[in-house]
Design a protein around this motif. Structure first.
Motif, PDB file in Angstrom:
ATOM      1  N   UNK A 297       0.852  -1.186   0.000  1.00  0.00           N
ATOM      2  CA  UNK A 297       0.000   0.000   0.000  1.00  0.00           C
ATOM      3  C   UNK A 297       0.887   1.235   0.000  1.00  0.00           C
ATOM      4  N   UNK A 298       0.367   2.339  -0.516  1.00  0.00           N
ATOM      5  CA  UNK A 298       1.140   3.577  -0.535  1.00  0.00           C
ATOM      6  C   UNK A 298       2.299   3.493  -1.500  1.00  0.00           C
ATOM      7  N   UNK A 299       3.474   3.889  -1.041  1.00  0.00           N
ATOM      8  CA  UNK A 299       4.656   3.902  -1.903  1.00  0.00           C
ATOM      9  C   UNK A 299       5.479   2.629  -1.825  1.00  0.00           C
ATOM     10  N   UNK A 300       5.094   1.692  -0.954  1.00  0.00           N
ATOM     11  CA  UNK A 300       5.882   0.467  -0.847  1.00  0.00           C
ATOM     12  C   UNK A 300       5.666  -0.427  -2.061  1.00  0.00           C
ATOM     13  N   UNK A 301       6.625  -1.287  -2.297  1.00  0.00           N
ATOM     14  CA  UNK A 301       6.561  -2.225  -3.404  1.00  0.00           C
ATOM     15  C   UNK A 301       6.134  -3.595  -2.891  1.00  0.00           C
ATOM     16  N   UNK A 302       5.509  -4.410  -3.764  1.00  0.00           N
ATOM     17  CA  UNK A 302       5.178  -5.781  -3.342  1.00  0.00           C
ATOM     18  C   UNK A 302       6.429  -6.498  -2.831  1.00  0.00           C
ATOM     19  N   UNK A 303       6.280  -7.140  -1.687  1.00  0.00           N
ATOM     20  CA  UNK A 303       7.417  -7.831  -1.088  1.00  0.00           C
ATOM     21  C   UNK A 303       8.159  -7.020  -0.056  1.00  0.00           C
ATOM     22  N   UNK A 304       7.855  -5.702   0.043  1.00  0.00           N
ATOM     23  CA  UNK A 304       8.486  -4.895   1.086  1.00  0.00           C
ATOM     24  C   UNK A 304       7.995  -5.305   2.473  1.00  0.00           C
ATOM     25  N   UNK A 305       6.754  -5.790   2.531  1.00  0.00           N
ATOM     26  CA  UNK A 305       6.171  -6.282   3.798  1.00  0.00           C
ATOM     27  C   UNK A 305       6.240  -5.222   4.894  1.00  0.00           C
ATOM     28  N   UNK A 306       5.954  -3.968   4.530  1.00  0.00           N
ATOM     29  CA  UNK A 306       6.167  -2.868   5.462  1.00  0.00           C
ATOM     30  C   UNK A 306       4.889  -2.293   6.054  1.00  0.00           C
ATOM     31  N   UNK A 307       3.726  -2.648   5.524  1.00  0.00           N
ATOM     32  CA  UNK A 307       2.509  -1.957   5.953  1.00  0.00           C
ATOM     33  C   UNK A 307       1.307  -2.889   5.882  1.00  0.00           C
ATOM     34  N   UNK A 308       0.731  -3.180   7.029  1.00  0.00           N
ATOM     35  CA  UNK A 308      -0.507  -3.952   7.092  1.00  0.00           C
ATOM     36  C   UNK A 308      -1.609  -3.040   7.625  1.00  0.00           C
ATOM     37  N   UNK A 309      -2.776  -3.598   7.828  1.00  0.00           N
ATOM     38  CA  UNK A 309      -3.923  -2.851   8.346  1.00  0.00           C
ATOM     39  C   UNK A 309      -3.748  -2.629   9.849  1.00  0.00           C
ATOM     40  N   UNK A 310      -2.815  -1.750  10.180  1.00  0.00           N
ATOM     41  CA  UNK A 310      -2.410  -1.527  11.571  1.00  0.00           C
ATOM     42  C   UNK A 310      -2.096  -0.039  11.760  1.00  0.00           C
ATOM     43  N   UNK A 311      -2.781   0.637  12.652  1.00  0.00           N
ATOM     44  CA  UNK A 311      -2.657   2.070  12.962  1.00  0.00           C
ATOM     45  C   UNK A 311      -2.650   2.877  11.661  1.00  0.00           C
ATOM     46  N   UNK A 312      -1.536   3.521  11.320  1.00  0.00           N
ATOM     47  CA  UNK A 312      -1.512   4.340  10.102  1.00  0.00           C
ATOM     48  C   UNK A 312      -1.689   3.490   8.852  1.00  0.00           C
ATOM     49  N   UNK A 313      -1.339   2.216   8.923  1.00  0.00           N
ATOM     50  CA  UNK A 313      -1.555   1.318   7.799  1.00  0.00           C
ATOM     51  C   UNK A 313      -3.034   1.115   7.498  1.00  0.00           C
ATOM     52  N   UNK A 314      -3.882   1.193   8.505  1.00  0.00           N
ATOM     53  CA  UNK A 314      -5.321   1.096   8.246  1.00  0.00           C
ATOM     54  C   UNK A 314      -5.783   2.269   7.384  1.00  0.00           C
ATOM     55  N   UNK A 315      -5.275   3.444   7.680  1.00  0.00           N
ATOM     56  CA  UNK A 315      -5.629   4.607   6.852  1.00  0.00           C
ATOM     57  C   UNK A 315      -5.238   4.357   5.396  1.00  0.00           C
ATOM     58  N   UNK A 316      -4.022   3.857   5.173  1.00  0.00           N
ATOM     59  CA  UNK A 316      -3.548   3.629   3.810  1.00  0.00           C
ATOM     60  C   UNK A 316      -4.449   2.641   3.077  1.00  0.00           C
ATOM     61  N   UNK A 317      -4.759   1.522   3.718  1.00  0.00           N
ATOM     62  CA  UNK A 317      -5.553   0.496   3.050  1.00  0.00           C
ATOM     63  C   UNK A 317      -6.995   0.947   2.835  1.00  0.00           C
ATOM     64  N   UNK A 318      -7.554   1.722   3.756  1.00  0.00           N
ATOM     65  CA  UNK A 318      -8.896   2.277   3.549  1.00  0.00           C
ATOM     66  C   UNK A 318      -8.893   3.223   2.356  1.00  0.00           C
ATOM     67  N   UNK A 319      -7.916   4.117   2.320  1.00  0.00           N
ATOM     68  CA  UNK A 319      -7.844   5.063   1.202  1.00  0.00           C
ATOM     69  C   UNK A 319      -7.681   4.335  -0.129  1.00  0.00           C
ATOM     70  N   UNK A 320      -6.864   3.297  -0.132  1.00  0.00           N
ATOM     71  CA  UNK A 320      -6.606   2.560  -1.370  1.00  0.00           C
ATOM     72  C   UNK A 320      -7.818   1.751  -1.819  1.00  0.00           C
ATOM     73  N   UNK A 321      -8.367   0.926  -0.926  1.00  0.00           N
ATOM     74  CA  UNK A 321      -9.382  -0.038  -1.330  1.00  0.00           C
ATOM     75  C   UNK A 321     -10.794   0.526  -1.356  1.00  0.00           C
ATOM     76  N   UNK A 322     -11.108   1.479  -0.503  1.00  0.00           N
ATOM     77  CA  UNK A 322     -12.466   2.024  -0.458  1.00  0.00           C
ATOM     78  C   UNK A 322     -12.596   3.276  -1.318  1.00  0.00           C
TER      79      UNK A 322
END
Length: 435
Positions: A297-322
């Motif tokens: 999600x965001x600027x990370x690349x597949x395989x970076x494994x840097x951001x899940x649906x956790x705190x600020x990561x939830x914001x990223x995934x909501x913005x992306x998927x919804x």
């Protein structure tokens, strides 16, 4: 159900709360007048009243009345309002990720890591944890190379310790080198340990765990490895299912956003939200089988494994998927039209998701510091606090250390909790609890 009661507030907080309540009850702005249901139209009503604290249910109903499809502004062709819910301990009591991990261990459904190297299961796993896992676990057996955790207690204990405590059984740190605002590696590790299975197989595992945990009595425990008191039951909250059902009937686009694996939450959320309206931890696939890497999600690349649906990561995934926001913008707060109207959560995991909601934010009180600091501070009058609906906690001793250590920074250090304007939230008393 325990009787719910508020603790005494200071005179200043009491006056402020009464003034706010009076304003909400009596002041009608032109915008509010426009948002009321038209003559002869009625929004769906919440029907489960037990368990709600104070005026919480009434305030949620007002949001439904204001933004639902019975409100006049929906005749203007506006997009459906969005509501987002965390899952574990928000819509249900207990944790479906835990329930699935316990089932995997009791049924020997975790595959041997690639080349026998546990470091391939998480880029954040420490060398100490990798050595401990390797020493505790034998090679996998059978065509699927599964570990015999149902009978090999030492292996089950080591995996469970790394997952549940983020530490080895000897007390060494199991994970390091991650951003505490976008990643919780022990949560991600469960998804990564499903490597080698198909989505259908993982959903079948989750369904079996679901059946067991719903059949078990409230308060049940189970044996996992040598641990005899692992939580052994899960229950849906009637109040939250009623709320989600009412929001959907009122035209809200309701989503589940969880830090449990995607196929696991898919199983549990069936019949609660619309198919496809679930965002969990998403694993990448190769030839139809899960890998030990995660979606990006965001600027990370597949395989970076840097951001899940956790705190600020939830914001990223909501913005992306919804809301369809891509790139660096997905990690930033969006304009009000691209944010949820309503959000519900129970943990610091959910803080950014809740802060982004423009209408109301429901926090279930599990004594989580940053969440409760922000909820009790209630800087903009849009926070609600409610005890858990099953097994609610009593009053927490002392105060939440908002002014000094309620916020966990990306590097893991504790800092003051700050409002949007940068001011520090003072320490907060626990005032909404069961007793």
């Amino acid at each position: 159900m325990p009787v719910l009661r508020p603790a005494p507030r200071s005179a200043r907080r009491a006056v402020t709360a009464l003034a706010l309540a009076a304003a909400l009850a009596t002041v009608t702005t032109p915008a509010q007048a426009r948002d009321r249901p038209g003559p002869g139209r009625s929004c769906p009503r919440l029907t489960v009243s037990t368990g709600w604290y104070g005026a919480n249910q009434a305030r949620i109903q007002r949001v439904i009345d204001r933004y639902g499809n019975c409100a006049p502004h929906h005749r203007d062709g506006r997009a459906a309002p969005v509501a987002v819910f965390d899952w574990d301990n928000t819509v249900i009591k207990n944790d479906v990720g835990d329930a699935t991990m316990f089932w995997l261990l009791r049924n020997s459904r975790i595959r041997q890591p690639e080349h026998g190297d546990w470091r391939t299961t998480s880029r954040y796993l420490t060398d100490a944890a990798a050595r401990s896992l390797r020493a505790a676990c034998p090679d996998g057996t059978g065509p699927d190379r599964t570990l015999p955790t149902a009978t090999y207690t030492a292996c089950a204990d080591e995996i469970l310790s790394v997952y549940s405590e983020a530490a080895t059984t000897s007390g060494q740190d199991a994970f390091a080198g991650y951003d505490r605002r976008t990643m919780e590696p022990s949560y991600a590790w469960l998804a990564q340990l499903t490597h080698g299975w198909t989505a259908a197989q993982v959903r079948a595992f989750a369904a079996a765990a679901r059946a067991e945990n719903l059949a078990a009595p409230v308060g049940a425990t189970q044996r996992v490895g040598s641990t005899t008191d692992a939580t052994g039951y899960v229950r849906y909250y009637d109040q939250q299912r009623d709320l989600i059902r009412t929001l959907r009937r009122a035209g809200f686009d309701v989503w589940i956003v969880s830090a449990s694996p995607q196929p696991v939450v898919d199983i549990w959320a069936r019949g609660v939200v619309a198919p496809g309206n679930v965002i969990g931890i998403r694993s990448t696939t190769e030839r139809g089988r899960y890998t030990s890497h995660l979606g990006s999600c965001g600027t990370e690349r597949p395989g970076d494994d840097a951001q899940i649906t956790y705190i600020d990561g939830k914001r990223c995934w909501i913005n992306k998927e919804i809301f369809g926001v891509r790139g660096a913008a997905a990690s930033r707060v969006q304009a009000p039209t691209k944010r949820p109207v309503f959000a519900a959560g129970d943990s610091d995991t959910d803080v950014s998701m809740l802060r982004d909601a423009t209408g109301l934010r429901l926090a279930l009180n599990r004594n989580k510091a940053e969440l409760m600091c922000r909820s009790y501070d209630d800087a903009d009058g849009r926070w609600l606090v409610n005890p858990m609906f099953i097994g609610p906690k009593g009053r927490m001793d002392g105060v939440y250390p908002c002014a000094t250590a309620g916020y966990t920074a990306s590097d893991g250090t504790s800092r003051p909790v700050r409002r949007g304007d940068g001011s520090v939230i003072p320490d907060q008393q626990d005032t909404v609890f069961a007793g």
